[in-house]
Enzyme design. Sequence first.
Site, PDB file in Angstrom:
ATOM      1  CG  ASP A  15      -1.714  -1.236   1.457  1.00 53.23           C
ATOM      2  OD1 ASP A  15      -2.043  -1.884   0.468  1.00 53.23           O
ATOM      3  OD2 ASP A  15      -1.993  -1.561   2.633  1.00 53.23           O
ATOM      4  CD  GLU A 222      -8.900  -2.698  -0.927  1.00 55.15           C
ATOM      5  OE1 GLU A 222      -9.346  -2.684   0.233  1.00 55.15           O
ATOM      6  OE2 GLU A 222      -8.204  -3.640  -1.360  1.00 55.15           O
TER       7      GLU A 222
HETATM    8  O1  FUB Z   1      -3.217  -3.476   3.621  1.00 55.00           O
HETATM    9  C1  FUB Z   1      -4.533  -3.667   4.056  1.00 55.00           C
HETATM   10  C2  FUB Z   1      -5.501  -3.327   2.968  1.00 55.00           C
HETATM   11  O2  FUB Z   1      -5.240  -4.144   1.828  1.00 55.00           O
HETATM   12  C3  FUB Z   1      -5.415  -1.935   2.418  1.00 55.00           C
HETATM   13  O3  FUB Z   1      -5.916  -0.951   3.261  1.00 55.00           O
HETATM   14  C4  FUB Z   1      -6.145  -2.127   1.163  1.00 55.00           C
HETATM   15  O4  FUB Z   1      -6.050  -1.082   0.256  1.00 55.00           O
HETATM   16  C5  FUB Z   1      -5.521  -3.403   0.654  1.00 55.00           C
HETATM   17  O5  FUB Z   1      -4.318  -3.180  -0.028  1.00 55.00           O
END
Ligand code: FUB
Length: 323
Positions: A15, A222
């Site tokens: 991320d 996301e």
């Molecule tokens: O790393 C945890 C979660 O996985 C992140 O917040 C999301 O975007 C995904 O990459």
Amino acid sequence: MKNPRYLIPHFFTADPSVHLFNGRLYIYPSHDIESGIPENDNGDHFDMRDYHVFSMESPESEVTDHGVVLDVKDIPWAGRQLWDCDVAYKNGVYYLYFPLKDKTDIFRIGVAVSQKPEGPFKPLEAPINGSYSIDPCVFRDDDGSHYMYFGGLWGGQLQRYRNNKAIECGHEPENDQPALPSRVARLSDDMLQFAEDPKEVVLLDRNGDVLKAGDHDRRFFEASWMHKYKGKYYFSYSTGNTHKLCYATGDNLYGPFTYRGVILTPVVGWTTHHCIIEFKGRWYLFFHDSVPSGGKTWLRSLKVTEIEYNNDGSIVTIDGGGV
Ligand code: FUB
């Protein structure tokens, strides 16, 4: 840069948020660990407990590890799970924005501050008022105002909210209904709160119709990121369960944005998450995959590669190497 390059071989990071501060590139990633928690759709296996900051002179150069800069045990309101963070700078202070479940297991977005881009960061007593869900990305517009984009489905809990209010029974809309969008809010002058109620980041297809919840290949899931290229706003994001990084463009940072295409096809691993920044006139995509861990979705490794734009402003699709 010809081929994507792994950045931090000595442990697992994901991320990425990357910023140029004082002529140096600073990387703010999630720090993946082996939690021993079985994998599920709620993301419980992503049980991260601290952040490290990394820096480098250029995307090609060696990476320096600045060590632990924030630990979950030092955050007064902490429950569990430090997920994707971002950092912004204003008036001599660096602000680290992070999603974390509170003591009632609800994701909120917190702030920690430092005088230096490499930290350490001191967390505030409480999360941002009215914050919810995950994946904050803070964008500074040309007039110096800062905006936070955020949100994520499933484990990120975005389906539990409508009109910024928690709903009784969180669920995604029916397939033919508008998809749940990311949110954006201007930050207050002191950078510590929302200056307005978060607004929906609407994504349209080329006919001007809102992307539907059933359009899993294109709808937001996301990993919001915002960048500006030749005067246009580029909103990019992950499609989650179809594992693509996509983008949509618009003339206003609140949107609406028109879907343009895929930046990165699926990587090895379940999640895909990125940032895009300009460095010395070239554009770079930072992202992660799970190749070095042998495909363990919760143990990811950061990479960087260069991106190219076509004359019409579209981005040339990169092969993520997954299926
Ligand atoms: O790393 C945890 C979660 O996985 C992140 O917040 C999301 O975007 C995904 O990459």
